[in-house]
Design a protein around this motif. Structure first.
Motif, mmCIF file in Angstrom:
data_model
loop_
_atom_site.group_PDB
_atom_site.id
_atom_site.type_symbol
_atom_site.label_atom_id
_atom_site.label_comp_id
_atom_site.label_asym_id
_atom_site.label_seq_id
_atom_site.Cartn_x
_atom_site.Cartn_y
_atom_site.Cartn_z
ATOM 1 N N GLY A 35 -14.550 4.141 11.011
ATOM 2 C CA GLY A 35 -15.585 3.799 10.038
ATOM 3 C C GLY A 35 -15.049 3.482 8.651
ATOM 4 N N TRP A 36 -13.729 3.303 8.530
ATOM 5 C CA TRP A 36 -13.152 3.075 7.206
ATOM 6 C C TRP A 36 -13.073 1.582 6.862
ATOM 7 C CZ3 TRP A 36 -8.538 6.988 8.031
ATOM 8 C CH2 TRP A 36 -9.078 8.288 8.019
ATOM 9 N N LEU A 37 -12.630 0.779 7.797
ATOM 10 C CA LEU A 37 -12.562 -0.670 7.556
ATOM 11 C C LEU A 37 -13.776 -1.337 8.196
ATOM 12 C CD1 LEU A 37 -8.908 -1.977 8.154
ATOM 13 C CD2 LEU A 37 -10.025 -1.420 5.990
ATOM 14 N N LYS A 38 -14.224 -2.432 7.554
ATOM 15 C CA LYS A 38 -15.293 -3.219 8.180
ATOM 16 C C LYS A 38 -14.670 -4.195 9.174
ATOM 17 C CE LYS A 38 -18.045 -3.050 3.956
ATOM 18 N NZ LYS A 38 -17.256 -3.241 2.719
ATOM 19 N N ALA A 39 -15.482 -4.625 10.130
ATOM 20 C CA ALA A 39 -14.973 -5.561 11.133
ATOM 21 C C ALA A 39 -14.469 -6.838 10.475
ATOM 22 C CB ALA A 39 -16.080 -5.884 12.151
ATOM 23 N N ALA A 40 -15.144 -7.256 9.401
ATOM 24 C CA ALA A 40 -14.702 -8.472 8.710
ATOM 25 C C ALA A 40 -13.311 -8.278 8.103
ATOM 26 C CB ALA A 40 -15.709 -8.841 7.615
ATOM 27 N N GLU A 41 -13.023 -7.056 7.677
ATOM 28 C CA GLU A 41 -11.695 -6.792 7.090
ATOM 29 C C GLU A 41 -10.603 -6.786 8.154
ATOM 30 O OE1 GLU A 41 -12.588 -4.100 3.170
ATOM 31 O OE2 GLU A 41 -13.018 -3.185 5.112
ATOM 32 N N THR A 42 -10.853 -6.135 9.282
ATOM 33 C CA THR A 42 -9.826 -6.158 10.337
ATOM 34 C C THR A 42 -9.614 -7.589 10.805
ATOM 35 O OG1 THR A 42 -11.468 -5.700 12.050
ATOM 36 C CG2 THR A 42 -10.308 -3.810 11.147
ATOM 37 N N ALA A 43 -10.680 -8.389 10.798
ATOM 38 C CA ALA A 43 -10.532 -9.793 11.194
ATOM 39 C C ALA A 43 -9.638 -10.543 10.208
ATOM 40 C CB ALA A 43 -11.907 -10.461 11.296
ATOM 41 N N ARG A 44 -9.837 -10.284 8.898
ATOM 42 C CA ARG A 44 -8.967 -10.917 7.890
ATOM 43 C C ARG A 44 -7.508 -10.496 8.092
ATOM 44 N NH1 ARG A 44 -10.809 -9.516 1.920
ATOM 45 N NH2 ARG A 44 -8.930 -10.676 1.329
ATOM 46 N N ILE A 45 -7.324 -9.220 8.370
ATOM 47 C CA ILE A 45 -5.954 -8.711 8.557
ATOM 48 C C ILE A 45 -5.304 -9.375 9.771
ATOM 49 C CG2 ILE A 45 -4.610 -6.637 9.141
ATOM 50 C CD1 ILE A 45 -6.752 -5.018 7.526
ATOM 51 N N GLU A 46 -6.028 -9.361 10.882
ATOM 52 C CA GLU A 46 -5.476 -9.977 12.102
ATOM 53 C C GLU A 46 -5.172 -11.450 11.893
ATOM 54 O OE1 GLU A 46 -6.861 -9.756 16.028
ATOM 55 O OE2 GLU A 46 -7.064 -7.577 16.042
ATOM 56 N N LYS A 47 -6.062 -12.106 11.167
ATOM 57 C CA LYS A 47 -5.887 -13.540 10.967
ATOM 58 C C LYS A 47 -4.610 -13.821 10.164
ATOM 59 C CE LYS A 47 -8.159 -17.676 9.214
ATOM 60 N NZ LYS A 47 -9.188 -18.183 8.292
ATOM 61 N N LEU A 48 -4.398 -13.050 9.110
ATOM 62 C CA LEU A 48 -3.202 -13.280 8.287
ATOM 63 C C LEU A 48 -1.930 -13.000 9.097
ATOM 64 C CD1 LEU A 48 -2.155 -14.083 5.466
ATOM 65 C CD2 LEU A 48 -2.098 -11.641 4.889
ATOM 66 N N ILE A 49 -1.959 -11.928 9.879
ATOM 67 C CA ILE A 49 -0.774 -11.597 10.690
ATOM 68 C C ILE A 49 -0.503 -12.712 11.709
ATOM 69 C CG2 ILE A 49 0.207 -9.945 12.341
ATOM 70 C CD1 ILE A 49 -1.427 -7.734 10.963
ATOM 71 N N ARG A 50 -1.572 -13.180 12.355
ATOM 72 C CA ARG A 50 -1.414 -14.268 13.325
ATOM 73 C C ARG A 50 -0.861 -15.530 12.664
ATOM 74 N NH1 ARG A 50 -4.096 -13.499 18.369
ATOM 75 N NH2 ARG A 50 -5.869 -12.079 18.183
ATOM 76 N N ARG A 51 -1.403 -15.841 11.470
ATOM 77 C CA ARG A 51 -0.931 -17.036 10.770
ATOM 78 C C ARG A 51 0.561 -16.924 10.445
ATOM 79 N NH1 ARG A 51 -4.003 -17.748 5.492
ATOM 80 N NH2 ARG A 51 -2.565 -19.509 5.256
ATOM 81 N N ALA A 52 1.038 -15.705 10.268
ATOM 82 C CA ALA A 52 2.477 -15.508 10.009
ATOM 83 C C ALA A 52 3.299 -15.596 11.295
ATOM 84 C CB ALA A 52 2.695 -14.160 9.319
ATOM 85 N N GLY A 75 9.981 -6.408 12.619
ATOM 86 C CA GLY A 75 8.762 -6.891 11.954
ATOM 87 C C GLY A 75 7.672 -7.257 12.958
ATOM 88 N N GLU A 76 8.069 -7.734 14.111
ATOM 89 C CA GLU A 76 7.088 -8.056 15.153
ATOM 90 C C GLU A 76 6.372 -6.790 15.627
ATOM 91 O OE1 GLU A 76 9.463 -11.994 16.878
ATOM 92 O OE2 GLU A 76 9.767 -10.030 17.813
ATOM 93 N N ALA A 77 7.167 -5.748 15.862
ATOM 94 C CA ALA A 77 6.570 -4.487 16.307
ATOM 95 C C ALA A 77 5.672 -3.904 15.216
ATOM 96 C CB ALA A 77 7.673 -3.494 16.684
ATOM 97 N N ILE A 78 6.109 -4.021 13.961
ATOM 98 C CA ILE A 78 5.315 -3.496 12.845
ATOM 99 C C ILE A 78 4.022 -4.306 12.686
ATOM 100 C CG2 ILE A 78 5.270 -3.240 10.309
ATOM 101 C CD1 ILE A 78 7.075 -1.289 12.319
ATOM 102 N N ALA A 79 4.105 -5.601 12.916
ATOM 103 C CA ALA A 79 2.917 -6.455 12.814
ATOM 104 C C ALA A 79 1.857 -5.998 13.820
ATOM 105 C CB ALA A 79 3.297 -7.911 13.064
ATOM 106 N N ALA A 80 2.256 -5.842 15.068
ATOM 107 C CA ALA A 80 1.310 -5.355 16.078
ATOM 108 C C ALA A 80 0.822 -3.963 15.695
ATOM 109 C CB ALA A 80 1.982 -5.334 17.450
ATOM 110 N N GLY A 81 1.737 -3.139 15.196
ATOM 111 C CA GLY A 81 1.379 -1.773 14.785
ATOM 112 C C GLY A 81 0.348 -1.773 13.661
ATOM 113 N N MET A 82 0.484 -2.700 12.712
ATOM 114 C CA MET A 82 -0.477 -2.754 11.605
ATOM 115 C C MET A 82 -1.849 -3.185 12.105
ATOM 116 S SD MET A 82 1.666 -4.092 8.252
ATOM 117 C CE MET A 82 1.904 -5.750 8.877
ATOM 118 N N ALA A 83 -1.867 -4.144 13.047
ATOM 119 C CA ALA A 83 -3.137 -4.558 13.625
ATOM 120 C C ALA A 83 -3.794 -3.391 14.360
ATOM 121 C CB ALA A 83 -2.916 -5.741 14.572
ATOM 122 N N MET A 84 -2.962 -2.588 15.033
ATOM 123 C CA MET A 84 -3.497 -1.424 15.750
ATOM 124 C C MET A 84 -4.033 -0.381 14.764
ATOM 125 S SD MET A 84 -0.472 -1.193 18.616
ATOM 126 C CE MET A 84 -1.210 -0.066 19.791
#
Lengths: 361, 361
Positions: free
Chosen positions: B281-298, B263-272
């Motif tokens: 150009g598919w995700l907005k920077a605000a969305e990747t920030a939300r994603i990273e934040k949730l993963i970090r909080r976990a 799960g740790e490797a997958i978490a980093a992989g999802m952030a990547m």
């Protein structure tokens, strides 16, 4: 060329049978879907046919995996060499695996194809009589374990079976005879007319008459295809194809893999099954005599090796896949040409067969 | 208890989710068909739950196979120990294999069940969050190879999945977080509402609130079951479940199995994957920030290990199962809550992600 269909819904595939098929440029290529091919073969077959097969696949730059030859190499360790080769060459899941060789190569390459990346396409190119009439058709794949034959494997169907009958020209006599055991089996379990044809034509087969061989291969594959189409995963009638196999596997495991050829062990096993069927009152003595005579004429054994005691034999039979919930299930003959699967064989009769149907030690 | 159906025609099965299921006498037994049972577990789980499971199966005299604990033991060699045990105990083809443990045990016991005598019934009893929400559902089984993760295996469905949420009480924090990676994945690829729910409720999950955990497990399994029912053998939409996995598998293989949890490797992989999706150009920077934040909080990593150079990373990705005909296929995010599979990712963007999304070496 003749083509038999094996009808398994979306897993259906053709069995092509004919002379010179490996010389036809498109024969293999038309069954390859992805852009890569891996040919799995062995040290004996490679010098004979690998160049021919490779020749027609040139643009696909086939990976070649050459394994040692013999049943004793049908193991998880040798299987892993196929995975090593596929991974080192970075074969992806659209790679088509081609099994070029006899039953051992077909079973191992097939199981490798079933398991590599959870399944890649494969094609059977059987080069022995035994694999042409039996193991290449029907999707049984796997490897042996020191405690039992074919104990690890998968049901996994090929995309096509390509039988070039010319490959039998290079087959040693002993291997040809081994294949005849499975040919005779179809007569015994479901095709009494074919049994009679074999009684008339066995000498032609031994003399490698091309027409007789082509007929026997086609008729054997047709029998096999009908049975497999009716019961792909062996929950019923397919088990009758195992006539002689519970006895035969005990011989192969007991002597060590490779001591007797598979067909030799099956031949003795079929003679034992016939003897047991007679003891149960199903076959007449004249019928078991006909069966034994045909097997002997095919230069195959009709007795278990003397070195295996009946007690050891029983022990070896107890781990066979045909054992269900602790009961020994056997394929026996109700009539010449009709097999039954039974788990109600009295122990005394089984022991009588084991005691009487063995060579002097 | 809640029961989710996984609808796969004749291979359909129930996923039971609830507190205290392992304490219910009939829960396991009702899914056992033959007269024998083999429980495959590991040295960590055995002292915690084996007695409980064994207790309800007493009459069946279960065989117990206890393996070492860890991803580094998910090998063909350790798999063979299961075969040794089954054969030594003369387990026949009606033996039911029960996988009691996390993803490694489920994958290995499942592949053993798929391959033993060409297939015996099996039941998944996942005891980690990761295996409860992901690997126990859907029939992917297999082992690793030194050159690639899960490279050898089978699609083989269990008869039932039994998720006792109480088993999470004994799960180490790091393992709990590892499971949350796959939970978050469902929000990212197809369930934006669930992603929002996770943003609100993550702290409850980390505090092991039983209701929140049960909800997250149920919703994750429902997502997984819907995707698997639509595409059992991963010819299409099922591939989206691999978000982060091509990157993640490269991390696991590159560091050596067991260094990072799956799960740790997958978490980093999802952030990547999110970073790469933004570059396309598919995700907005605000969305990747939300994603990273949730993963970090976990409490999960959002960067690849610094010890893996981008060049080595590319090399490791090239043997991933998601590579087809030599092209790299990646699961990326078209939107937050919508995944796509593409083989048209420009190399420059991929290299930019690999260069920027790693820890300092």
């Amino acid at each position: 060329m003749k083509t038999l269909p094996l009808d398994l819904g979306e897993r259906s595939y053709p069995i092509h049978i004919g002379s010179g098929l490996l010389g036809q440029a498109d024969m293999l290529k038309k069954h390859v879907t992805g852009s890569r091919v891996a040919i799995v073969t062995n040290e004996t077959v490679a010098p004979l046919y690998l160049a021919k097969v490779r020749g027609h696949l040139g643009a696909l730059q086939p990976l070649e995996v050459i394994l040692p030859d013999g049943e004793q190499y049908k193991t998880l360790e040798v299987l892993n060499r196929i995975f090593d080769a596929l991974l080192t060459a970075r074969c992806d899941r659209r790679t088509t695996v081609i099994a070029l060789g006899g039953g051992v190569i077909g079973d191992m390459a097939g199981f490798a194809a079933a398991s590599y990346q959870r399944g890649v396409p494969f094609i059977q190119v059987p080069t022995t009589l035994l694999s042409q009439v039996d193991s290449s058709v029907g999707g049984k794949t796997g490897v042996n374990h020191p405690l039992g034959k074919n104990m690890i494997g998968a049901f996994y169907q090929p995309r096509a079976v390509i039988i070039d009958t010319d490959t039998l020209n290079t087959l040693p006599d002993r291997e040809l005879a081994s294949g005849l055991a499975e040919v005779i089996k179809y007569g015994l379990i479901r095709d009494p007319e074919f049994f009679a044809w074999l009684e008339t034509n066995l000498d032609k087969l031994l003399a490698r008459d091309p027409e007789a061989l082509a007929y026997a291969i086609h008729r054997s594959c047709r029998n096999k295809a009908e049975v497999v189409a009716a019961d792909e995963r062996e929950s019923g009638v397919r088990a009758t194809l195992n006539l002689g196999h519970t006895f035969g596997h005990a011989i192969e495991t007991g002597l060590g893999y490779g001591a007797w050829l598979h067909g030799e062990a099956i031949a003795a096993g079929m003679a034992m099954a016939a003897d047991l069927s007679r003891r149960l009152g199903w076959l007449k003595a004249a019928e078991t005599a006909r069966i034994e005579k045909l097997i002997r004429r095919a230069r195959l054994p009709v007795r278990a090796p003397g070195s295996l005691s009946p007690a050891r034999f029983l022990e070896l039979m107890a781990v066979d896949k045909k054992v269900l919930d602790g009961r020994l299930r056997l394929v026996l003959l109700k009539h010449l040409g009709e097999a039954v699967v039974t788990d109600e064989c009295p122990r005394a009769e089984l022991e009588a067969t084991l005691a009487s149907m063995r060579e002097a030690a």
